[in-house]
Scaffold this active site. Structure first.
Site, short mmCIF file in Angstrom:
data_model
loop_
_atom_site.label_atom_id
_atom_site.label_comp_id
_atom_site.label_asym_id
_atom_site.label_seq_id
_atom_site.Cartn_x
_atom_site.Cartn_y
_atom_site.Cartn_z
CG ASP A 141 -7.46 3.94 0.29
OD1 ASP A 141 -5.78 3.43 -0.08
OD2 ASP A 141 -7.27 5.00 -0.17
CG HIS A 191 -1.72 0.90 1.46
ND1 HIS A 191 -2.01 1.70 1.95
CD2 HIS A 191 -3.14 1.49 0.48
CE1 HIS A 191 -2.67 3.02 1.45
NE2 HIS A 191 -3.13 2.69 1.04
#
Length: 146
Positions: A120, A75
């Site tokens: 996300d 991420h």
């Protein structure tokens, strides 16, 4: 003007100045927390991910301690790629929905918003799949993340 009115006016001005100095929570980080809750069906509070391993939370370095920490590293890298494209990932608001099998990005036409939402949503689903090891929360990053 009466002295009492001046005091009230002064109090209002001071309180407004104080409120203006409080930085707002970046909208995307709030949305990301909703995506995490959607993906794990509320089984673990979002704050559990803010100080986990070497990469979950602010910054990151070294070797990820486990699968969940690798999700956070991925991420972080995705946000890095977004920044290279000229995006501001922590400020990019996007449209998403929470389906039965997790979060999905929807109706996004702007490239940065789509890219960040995908970062996300993929991370949130990764968090939901990865085992959570309590021993890797709030670790000493100075010694374990070299």
């Amino acid at each position: 003007m009466y002295p009492a009115h001046l005091l009230v006016l002064l109090a209002v001005c001071v309180s407004l100045l104080g409120a203006a100095s409080i930085p707002p929570q970046p909208l995307n980080l709030v949305q990301f927390s909703y995506l995490i809750q959607c993906a794990n069906h509320g089984s673990r509070a979002t704050w559990h991910y803010t100080d986990y391993g070497c990469y979950c939370g602010s910054g990151g370095s070294g070797t990820p301690v486990d699968e969940l920490d690798r999700c956070c590293q991925t991420h972080d890298n995705c946000y890095g790629e977004a920044e290279k494209k000229g995006c501001y990932p922590k400020m990019s608001a996007y449209d998403y929905y929470c389906g039965g099998d997790g979060p999905y990005c929807r109706n996004i036409r702007k490239e940065c918003q789509r890219f960040v939402c995908d970062c996300d949503a993929i991370a949130a689903k990764c968090f939901a799949r990865a085992p959570y090891n309590d021993a890797n929360w709030d670790i000493d990053t100075e010694t374990r993340c070299q």
